[in-house]
Design a protein around this motif. Sequence first.
Motif, PDB file in Angstrom:
ATOM      1  N   SER A  95       0.852  -1.197   0.000  1.00  0.00           N
ATOM      2  CA  SER A  95       0.000   0.000   0.000  1.00  0.00           C
ATOM      3  C   SER A  95       0.886   1.244   0.000  1.00  0.00           C
ATOM      4  O   SER A  95       2.077   1.167   0.340  1.00  0.00           O
ATOM      5  N   VAL A  96       0.280   2.370  -0.357  1.00  0.00           N
ATOM      6  CA  VAL A  96       1.015   3.642  -0.306  1.00  0.00           C
ATOM      7  C   VAL A  96       1.443   3.916   1.135  1.00  0.00           C
ATOM      8  O   VAL A  96       2.552   4.408   1.385  1.00  0.00           O
ATOM      9  N   GLU A  97       0.602   3.537   2.095  1.00  0.00           N
ATOM     10  CA  GLU A  97       0.934   3.749   3.504  1.00  0.00           C
ATOM     11  C   GLU A  97       2.187   2.947   3.872  1.00  0.00           C
ATOM     12  O   GLU A  97       3.097   3.454   4.525  1.00  0.00           O
ATOM     13  N   ALA A  98       2.213   1.668   3.424  1.00  0.00           N
ATOM     14  CA  ALA A  98       3.382   0.827   3.730  1.00  0.00           C
ATOM     15  C   ALA A  98       4.630   1.354   3.015  1.00  0.00           C
ATOM     16  O   ALA A  98       5.754   1.184   3.511  1.00  0.00           O
ATOM     17  N   ALA A  99       4.420   2.032   1.869  1.00  0.00           N
ATOM     18  CA  ALA A  99       5.564   2.576   1.128  1.00  0.00           C
ATOM     19  C   ALA A  99       6.169   3.789   1.829  1.00  0.00           C
ATOM     20  O   ALA A  99       7.251   4.257   1.441  1.00  0.00           O
ATOM     21  N   ALA A 100       5.510   4.288   2.882  1.00  0.00           N
ATOM     22  CA  ALA A 100       6.075   5.404   3.661  1.00  0.00           C
ATOM     23  C   ALA A 100       7.402   4.981   4.299  1.00  0.00           C
ATOM     24  O   ALA A 100       8.217   5.831   4.663  1.00  0.00           O
TER      25      ALA A 100
END
Length: 321
Positions: A95-100
């Motif tokens: 997810s984009v969140e995990a890509a943080a």
Amino acid sequence: MRVALAGLGDIGLTAHLPALLRNDSVDLVRLVDPSPQRRALAASYSVPTGPDLDLDLAEVDGVVLATPPWVTPELVVRYAKAGRYVLAEKPVATSVEAAAAYDQLDDDQRRRVQIGLTYRHDPAIGQLATWIADGTLGDAVLVRAHIYDEPFRPDDPEHIERITATLAHGTPVVHEGAHVFDWLSHLLGGQPESLDDAWSQQTRPELPAANLVGARLSYPGGHRALVEFGWLTAALPRCELTVLGDRGLAVLDGFTFDLTLTTAEGRREVRFPGDRMTRCFDRQVQRFVDLYDGTRKAGEPSLDDGIAALRTAQLVAGRAS
Ligand SMILES: NC(=O)c1ccc[n+]([C@@H]2O[C@H](COP(=O)([O-])OP(=O)(O)OC[C@H]3O[C@@H](n4cnc5c(N)ncnc54)[C@H](O)[C@@H]3O)[C@@H](O)[C@H]2O)c1
């Protein structure tokens, strides 16, 4: 370039490993996977194997990560921070969140990361980009991406289990979309301006998520894209990308990447030598070597390209649910 391959799963063993062995500039020094069964499958290559890389890191210049997306961010960050070049499989995260997690990397560490959006390297994608950019097909084009892969094969329980496990981490658009949205932004001159519509369908209740998903998107220059992704049905529609404009139609075969161009002048076929997988994985490894020896200044496709493709895929997945 001394390279370790981490992740001896399907794509690791069938595509990355042979491509690394084919490149004369690469010295493959370690094969890494926590699974003893996967390491055993690689035993015949006479390359030392191990369950993790940390103790051997001093011996490698670059790491190829053919790992699942829920594992990849932590490993990319760890090895890039340790000063290694990293070629990491797509999607860059679940997810984009995990890509943080990638925010921890500074500019120099980020530029050392190349993302395995492998098929961007194919000359057929370059040819298609030229036909779109030089007006061969018309001014604004309609792209129809029909990405149907991974049929349900009752005689292959390992395949069903692997694809079902992957589905539990996101619908096909999250996994296949990484490639397709990268091609589209590459072909159509930028990221989508809007997501206009999205849908999904689950064909069997026991599946962990919808296995068919699609969307309509608008791109700069008035280009439009209709995308569909599908897995795990007993039969699948043809996998292909068509680009239709006022002056012509281009069709890219989704498996071979053979191209057909039809215009008022007639029809012609364009085929590049070798098979698509060998062609693309070889070019990908060479670009990784070029990054290491300084011929290239930054990974291509970059971590930002990988995150952008993931963002579009996540937007579609969210709207479609
Ligand atoms: N570029 C492409 O064309 C392409 C094609 C297929 C798959 N992929 C991507 O490649 C990735 C792997 O796909 P796959 O089908 O080979 O999956 P897979 O499950 O067959 O293989 C993944 C392997 O990684 C190993 N692994 C897990 N944690 C690890 C760790 N910490 N260190 C080392 N190894 C670890 C697992 O044991 C497994 O053997 C996925 O992200 C997938 O989307 C890319």
